[in-house]
Design a protein around this motif. Structure first.
Motif, PDB file in Angstrom:
ATOM      1  N   ALA A  24       3.399   2.850  -4.412  1.00 23.30           N
ATOM      2  CA  ALA A  24       2.105   2.530  -3.813  1.00 23.30           C
ATOM      3  C   ALA A  24       1.743   3.509  -2.702  1.00 23.30           C
ATOM      4  O   ALA A  24       0.584   3.920  -2.562  1.00 23.30           O
ATOM      5  CB  ALA A  24       2.124   1.098  -3.271  1.00 23.30           C
ATOM      6  N   GLY A  25       2.752   3.893  -1.907  1.00 27.02           N
ATOM      7  CA  GLY A  25       2.498   4.807  -0.806  1.00 27.02           C
ATOM      8  C   GLY A  25       2.084   6.195  -1.253  1.00 27.02           C
ATOM      9  O   GLY A  25       1.460   6.938  -0.481  1.00 27.02           O
ATOM     10  N   ALA A  26       2.425   6.545  -2.501  1.00 26.27           N
ATOM     11  CA  ALA A  26       2.074   7.868  -3.021  1.00 26.27           C
ATOM     12  C   ALA A  26       0.701   7.889  -3.683  1.00 26.27           C
ATOM     13  O   ALA A  26       0.240   8.956  -4.113  1.00 26.27           O
ATOM     14  CB  ALA A  26       3.138   8.336  -4.013  1.00 26.27           C
ATOM     15  N   CYS A  27       0.057   6.728  -3.775  1.00 26.95           N
ATOM     16  CA  CYS A  27      -1.237   6.627  -4.460  1.00 26.95           C
ATOM     17  C   CYS A  27      -2.394   6.571  -3.478  1.00 26.95           C
ATOM     18  O   CYS A  27      -2.255   6.070  -2.365  1.00 26.95           O
ATOM     19  CB  CYS A  27      -1.289   5.364  -5.332  1.00 26.95           C
ATOM     20  SG  CYS A  27      -0.148   5.342  -6.723  1.00 26.95           S
ATOM     21  N   ARG A  28      -3.518   7.051  -3.920  1.00 27.09           N
ATOM     22  CA  ARG A  28      -4.781   6.834  -3.220  1.00 27.09           C
ATOM     23  C   ARG A  28      -5.739   6.151  -4.201  1.00 27.09           C
ATOM     24  O   ARG A  28      -5.619   6.330  -5.418  1.00 27.09           O
ATOM     25  CB  ARG A  28      -5.395   8.143  -2.721  1.00 27.09           C
ATOM     26  CG  ARG A  28      -5.616   9.190  -3.796  1.00 27.09           C
ATOM     27  CD  ARG A  28      -6.077  10.509  -3.208  1.00 27.09           C
ATOM     28  NE  ARG A  28      -6.087  11.580  -4.203  1.00 27.09           N
ATOM     29  CZ  ARG A  28      -7.124  11.865  -4.984  1.00 27.09           C
ATOM     30  NH1 ARG A  28      -8.243  11.162  -4.871  1.00 27.09           N
ATOM     31  NH2 ARG A  28      -7.053  12.838  -5.869  1.00 27.09           N
ATOM     32  N   GLN A  29      -6.645   5.374  -3.666  1.00 27.88           N
ATOM     33  CA  GLN A  29      -7.580   4.654  -4.528  1.00 27.88           C
ATOM     34  C   GLN A  29      -8.885   5.442  -4.664  1.00 27.88           C
ATOM     35  O   GLN A  29      -9.349   6.063  -3.710  1.00 27.88           O
ATOM     36  CB  GLN A  29      -7.865   3.261  -3.966  1.00 27.88           C
ATOM     37  CG  GLN A  29      -6.632   2.369  -3.925  1.00 27.88           C
ATOM     38  CD  GLN A  29      -6.999   0.908  -3.740  1.00 27.88           C
ATOM     39  OE1 GLN A  29      -7.724   0.333  -4.534  1.00 27.88           O
ATOM     40  NE2 GLN A  29      -6.474   0.305  -2.683  1.00 27.88           N
ATOM     41  N   LYS A  30      -9.424   5.402  -5.856  1.00 29.09           N
ATOM     42  CA  LYS A  30     -10.692   6.088  -6.107  1.00 29.09           C
ATOM     43  C   LYS A  30     -11.523   5.245  -7.066  1.00 29.09           C
ATOM     44  O   LYS A  30     -10.984   4.662  -8.012  1.00 29.09           O
ATOM     45  CB  LYS A  30     -10.450   7.484  -6.693  1.00 29.09           C
ATOM     46  CG  LYS A  30     -11.705   8.350  -6.716  1.00 29.09           C
ATOM     47  CD  LYS A  30     -11.380   9.808  -6.949  1.00 29.09           C
ATOM     48  CE  LYS A  30     -12.639  10.669  -6.856  1.00 29.09           C
ATOM     49  NZ  LYS A  30     -12.358  12.102  -7.064  1.00 29.09           N
ATOM     50  N   THR A  31     -12.829   5.193  -6.827  1.00 29.69           N
ATOM     51  CA  THR A  31     -13.735   4.387  -7.639  1.00 29.69           C
ATOM     52  C   THR A  31     -14.748   5.289  -8.334  1.00 29.69           C
ATOM     53  O   THR A  31     -15.269   6.234  -7.734  1.00 29.69           O
ATOM     54  CB  THR A  31     -14.475   3.356  -6.766  1.00 29.69           C
ATOM     55  OG1 THR A  31     -13.506   2.510  -6.139  1.00 29.69           O
ATOM     56  CG2 THR A  31     -15.410   2.506  -7.606  1.00 29.69           C
ATOM     57  N   TYR A  32     -15.023   4.990  -9.609  1.00 26.40           N
ATOM     58  CA  TYR A  32     -16.040   5.696 -10.375  1.00 26.40           C
ATOM     59  C   TYR A  32     -17.047   4.680 -10.906  1.00 26.40           C
ATOM     60  O   TYR A  32     -16.675   3.573 -11.313  1.00 26.40           O
ATOM     61  CB  TYR A  32     -15.424   6.434 -11.569  1.00 26.40           C
ATOM     62  CG  TYR A  32     -14.556   7.610 -11.197  1.00 26.40           C
ATOM     63  CD1 TYR A  32     -15.066   8.909 -11.187  1.00 26.40           C
ATOM     64  CD2 TYR A  32     -13.216   7.435 -10.872  1.00 26.40           C
ATOM     65  CE1 TYR A  32     -14.268   9.995 -10.855  1.00 26.40           C
ATOM     66  CE2 TYR A  32     -12.411   8.519 -10.535  1.00 26.40           C
ATOM     67  CZ  TYR A  32     -12.949   9.791 -10.528  1.00 26.40           C
ATOM     68  OH  TYR A  32     -12.153  10.862 -10.192  1.00 26.40           O
ATOM     69  N   GLY A  33     -18.304   5.050 -10.907  1.00 24.83           N
ATOM     70  CA  GLY A  33     -19.332   4.207 -11.510  1.00 24.83           C
ATOM     71  C   GLY A  33     -19.317   4.334 -13.018  1.00 24.83           C
ATOM     72  O   GLY A  33     -18.530   5.095 -13.596  1.00 24.83           O
TER      73      GLY A  33
END
Length: 230
Positions: A24-33
């Protein structure tokens, strides 16, 4: 929330809570429409993706410029790993079908954690084997099934996927246009439109702009309709 989600991802099955924290610490969150490009075919492979919510289509373009959809991925699925494993460019493109929330991991972190957690590497090999079997089934369909049957089987596969994500719903909305369903079945949009018109008369599907609404209770009838003329 990220750790709780990762605990449900098949790729990380068997990883202890401390390990999940590290992932989890190695991930970043990203959102796409809806209908946003995540990456293009032949682009540099620099990240790995896990889907927290939404749908992503994986596709390739033919020499004629037609889109062939290889897979549709949903919650808990992952993609983008191939180029990270063999240092090749992206073998396919990825586009969001719905608003999608992703966990994104850089190439170096993915390789480091894959080496550190052999169980994840084993889980990955199992998933890749399943995808190979799926690809073999698609090749068999192209060789031995008629176009109508391929369209219906592609639609049933999507209904099954969404039924798992959205249990209890009588009707499932497939965020696919006729053109995109044609890309999944390896045929033309006009052929898909003819088949959908037939299924609408049977009361098992409704076409909307950019989507299809399927009566989940009629899935057996849909599949039977695909086998009748195979």
């Amino acid at each position: 929330m990220t750790v709780a989600f990762l605990a449900r991802v098949n790729l990380l099955r068997g990883v202890e809570p401390a390990g999940l924290e590290e992932w989890a610490g190695a991930c970043r969150q990203k959102t796409y429409g809806r209908q946003e490009t995540i990456f293009l075919e032949d682009a540099p492979a620099d990240a790995f993706y896990m889907i927290k919510s939404g749908l992503v289509k994986i596709y390739r373009l033919t020499e004629e410029g037609r889109e062939k959809i290889l897979d549709v991925c949903g919650e808990g699925d992952f993609f983008g790993e191939m180029g990270l494993l063999d240092d090749s460019p992206r073998s396919a493109g990825a586009v969001s079908l719905r608003r999608v929330e992703l966990l994104v991991m850089e190439k170096a972190d993915f390789r480091r954690l894959l080496d550190k957690y052999p169980q994840v590497a084993l889980n990955l090999s199992r998933v890749l084997s399943q995808r190979l079997r799926q690809a073999n089934e698609q090749i068999q369909d192209l060789a031995f099934r008629d176009t109508r049957a391929r369209i219906i089987r592609a639609m049933v596969a999507m209904v099954t996927e969404l039924s798992l994500l959205e249990p209890g719903r009588d009707r499932i909305v497939l965020p696919l246009s006729h053109q995109e369903l044609a890309g999944m079945a390896g045929t033309s949009r006009e052929t898909v439109t003819r088949v959908m018109a037939e299924l609408e008369k049977r009361g098992v599907v409704q076409s909307r702009r950019g989507s299809l609404v399927v009566n989940r209770a009629a899935m057996g009838d849909i599949l039977l309709a695909g086998e009748e003329q195979t």
